[in-house]
Structure formats: structure tokens, C-alpha cells
Design a protein around this motif. Sequence first.
Motif, short mmCIF file in Angstrom:
data_model
loop_
_atom_site.label_atom_id
_atom_site.label_comp_id
_atom_site.label_asym_id
_atom_site.label_seq_id
_atom_site.Cartn_x
_atom_site.Cartn_y
_atom_site.Cartn_z
N ALA A 1 -45.19 51.54 21.92
CA ALA A 1 -46.21 52.10 21.04
C ALA A 1 -47.55 51.37 21.21
CB ALA A 1 -45.75 52.02 19.58
N ILE B 1 -47.55 60.59 16.52
CA ILE B 1 -47.39 59.25 17.08
C ILE B 1 -46.56 58.37 16.15
CG2 ILE B 1 -48.60 57.12 17.68
CD1 ILE B 1 -48.89 59.24 19.81
N SER C 1 -42.79 59.51 15.85
CA SER C 1 -42.08 59.34 17.12
C SER C 1 -41.90 57.87 17.47
CB SER C 1 -42.85 60.05 18.24
OG SER C 1 -42.93 61.44 18.00
N ALA C 2 -42.89 57.04 17.15
CA ALA C 2 -42.80 55.62 17.46
C ALA C 2 -41.79 54.90 16.57
CB ALA C 2 -44.17 54.96 17.31
N THR D 1 -42.05 58.06 23.01
CA THR D 1 -43.22 57.19 23.01
C THR D 1 -43.34 56.45 24.33
OG1 THR D 1 -42.93 56.90 20.62
CG2 THR D 1 -44.41 55.37 21.73
#
Length: 596
Positions: free
Chosen positions: A143, A174, A177-178, A185
Motif C-alpha cells: 500500500a 484503495i 482493498s489495502a 493492492t
Amino acid sequence: MADLPNPPGKVPSFKRLWNPTLTSKSTTLGWATRAPSLGDIPLVGRWSSAYSYALLGVLTVACLLPFSGRAFHIDDPLFVFAARQITQHPLDPYGFNVIWYESLDRMADVTMNPPLACYYGAAVGRIAGWSERAFHLAFLVPALALIFGTYRLAKHFTRRPLLAGLATVLTPGILVSACSVMCDTMIVALWVWAVILWIEGIEPRKAWYLAGSGALIAAAVLTKYFGAALILLLAAYSLARLRRFGSWMWYLLIPVGALVGYELWAHALYGQSLLASAAHFAGKNKGLARWSRPLVGLSFTGGCTLSVLALCPLMWSRKVQGIVTAASVLAASAFILGWIKVGKQFADELTPHPLFGHWELIGSQLALFIAGGVFTLALAITDYWKKRDPDSLLLGLWVVGTFFFTIRLNWTVNARSVLPLIPAAAILAARRLETMHRAWTRSLKLQVAGALIVSGVLSIWVAAADMHLANLGREAAQSVRGRTSREVGTLWYEGHWGFQYYMEQLGALPVDEENFQIRPGDFVALPENNARFAGFPPDMSFQTEAVFDLPNSSWATTLSWQLGAGFYSSYWGPLPFAFGPAPPEHYVLLRASPVR
């Protein structure tokens, strides 16, 4: 990296008038020699790139660290299972069996991704242990690499690279998903850095940069097959920039060779092409109606790139905003009223008119997200139309190509497929703001900051809701085990995802539709909000032993057919996430008895 001459009648862009990458012959394009960009100056005073990296790093960690204890969720267990296998058999990552659908299958037939992220997970498990926190902390590294890479890449395209970095991290796509330990990612981080090295190595020619880019593309391909799209993307960019074929083409053969080598290796191990299996799965399991996929894709794009949506009032005229909003309201109404068939949905199996129960909430958010998707694509199209240079071609193909893959080639529309376009969309937003506003007044800066804060707060809210949903799966498994711990019968379960991981940790067994072994007196735990149920043996009857309703007080959700939210698959609804009264997670515990 000089621009090509402007077309006749075109006004030179800011990038042409002032470009931090235009250097003398004696100066290289290397990162260490590039002068600080004016975009590194936020509100007041002097501001260097080092401060921007520090700010983005601290912000990313601050946004993600609170979620480091999140339970494994959705496909996380598949990556953990493969990581455990790798620690025992490093050259056979998928050489085990798992019940992930309705019956026992080879992992090689279940997984749809190459194993590089699993190898990373195996290293994490060996070094730091197999706890959720250890994995989530380790996956902070991709990330951070993604956000740092977006900032550095943006320096090639805009004088406001910090804005692009902030607009990337402060999005639901973001942040949610991270928080997972899946490969999504990681591939975007590899993608962004591959583009950076390619741009900085193509002219003047730097062999090591191009070779490094080729290696990163290969790593992206071995993380997720979509990484192969980088080969075409960078080839198109190079041709537009250099106007000729050249030795740079050989470096793009590195990922081609890596993919071919992986396929030959996998075929030797598992007797089939795993890439072909993934393509077959995608073609076979498309649930959305053909004409609804573009609209659902726009909804997911607009929701996942929420910072772009928040900045829209500063980038487009009121007339354009009004036209797009009206069209989006019409499209959302068509979904709600059933004029446009969404296609096969989870909700259709439970209730007719699944989107009508909360039509005000669902309809308003759907209209907003569709508008955001339209504006995101419009950024890519208008940027190329106005500038007609290799930079705008690269960013435009990046965004439009990812969108096309999401709505036409992927098995479902989901946030994981939209994710790769978020950095490019953020850079395009910074370029648009730079063009629209020649003078950055204090008022404008405060408006930009306010839009990013709104996007960031909502994104953190969505990430927290997703964590709460994941944790409820773990809590449900513990509640079921506690209810049956003193009973004699075997505990079985239906469903998968995180619930499967924690049920197996507690000693429960998965139901296999091809080999039912449930006996009288056994228990079966059944989650409502899940997928791929094996069913029950016909020679048994089942009585409800207990019902577990776990309240979801987050007032947001990423996966709920009642609110039309399907972050991980549009099979649950046309929204990537939804704000509203999230229903409780419903689990039923059944007890088997012989048919009388």
C-alpha cells in the motif's frame, strides 16, 4: 520528457510552459536530480518532495493501521491456504485440495490468480506468524509502495503531484482493498512502479530502468493476470512518444517470457493452463445482463474513485454537471424500477424487486456513483482530446482500458477490477484542476482540501464497515462453536470466505455435495450472506437449533443485497458500497435427523 508539438490552433498547456522533467543535455531524468515541483507546495511556505513522501506515508499508515486486526474476509483464506502450502512445498503452491465451491476441488482449479502474492504471504507467515495482524501489517508495504509510486509518477504529468497522491489514498477502492491480504493492492503497486521506470528509462535510454520495468511487469503478471495489459499499454505509449520501433521492445519480452515460463511450469504441475482456466471461468460466470454491465461499471468506478467525484464541482461547469446528473438519475431510476435488468443476482433468489426496499437510499447513491464514473472516464477522454500527447494517451488508455476489462472481460464487475485505474484517475484530476484554475487562491485550496477530507472521511467509514462485516464472520463462527461445544454431534458448515476460515480453525468440517457425510445428531451452520452452498443430503431432515442475528451498526456496508452493495461482486447489487441501515448478519444452526 518533452511533449510533442501542440496541434495547430491548440493553446500550449501548462505542462509545455513549465515541465519539471525538461532538462538540459547534461542533466538526467533521475529522481534525485529532478527539481522540486511546485505541486509540492500545499497551502503556505516552501515544501519539498521529502515532506510530501512523509505526509503520504503517515497518512496511509494512519488510515490503515486501525484495521490491522481485521478478520480474514472474502478470498483472503485462499491466499493464506496457498501461503501455508508454499511453506511446506515451495515449488507446488496449488498442490492441495479445498472445498471452496460446492465440492472438493484442486486448488489449481479454484484459484484464478498466479501465486506471487501467496509467496509474499508465505514469507510473512514464516517470519511474523499467521495472525491477522501480522498479515495486515505486512501488506501495508504494498500500500505504501502504491501511494509513493503514484506521487512520483504524478511528477511526470502535473505540477500538483501531492494532490494526486492524496486523491489516490483517500478513496474507498484503495483503503478497503489495502485492508485485505489478497493480490489487488500489490499488483497496482507493481504496475505504478513499472510505469515509472519505463517513463524514466525510455528517453534518454537507460537500459537498467527499462530492464527493471520489465521485471516489475513480470512480477505484476505473476501477481494477477491483468498485469499483462501493461505490455500493450507501454508499447502504445512508447510508439506515440518515439514514433518508431526500437530496442525498447526487447524489454517488453521479459514479462512475456515470465508468463510463458509460468504457464509451462503450471502445466507440468497441474496438467492445464491456469491462464486459460481463469479466462474460461470469466466467460462462464458472467451474471450481469450485457447492457447493464456498463452502467454498473460506471457505478463502481465512481464509487471507488470517490475523491474524483468530490472534486467534480471544481473541474466541470454547472451545465456539464447538470447534464451528467440528470442522465445518471434516469439510469438509476431505470435500475430501481426494473426497466434495465441487472441480470442474475443473489437478491433475486430471496425477494422480487430487490432494489425497491430502500429505493431512496439506493437510487440516490446509484445516481451519484454513475455520475462519478462518467466524470472519471470524461477526465481521460477530454485530457487526450485537448493535449493529444503521449502522456494523455498513456493515462487515457490506462483508465479506459481498465474500465473495458471490468465491464467486458472480467467475470463480474467489482472494486478489485476497478482498482488499477484509481492512480491514473487521480493524476488526471490533478491535471484537470491545473488546467481549469491558473491561479490557486486560498479559497480554491481550501475547497480542494475540503473535497479530499470529505472523500477521506467517507472512505474510512466504508473501510470500517467492511472490517465490521469481516469481524462478524469470525464472531459468528465463535458463537456457533460455543453453542455446540458440549454437544456430541459433528459440526459442519456451508458457505465460504472468512466464515470458512474460522469455522475450520474451530474444528468444523465443510459440507461436500458429492460426498455427504452428515449423520443424525450432527449440526450444520448456514450463513445467509454468503455464496456457493452445497445443499443437504436428501435422506436427512433438518430442524432449526439456533438463530444468530449479529447486528451491523456501522450504517454502511460493502456486501448487502438489501442495500444493493456488492464491493466484491455486482452479483450482490449495482453499488460498490452503500450507506444506510445495514441489516444484521443472519446465521442459522440446524440439527440433522433421519427422515421419517
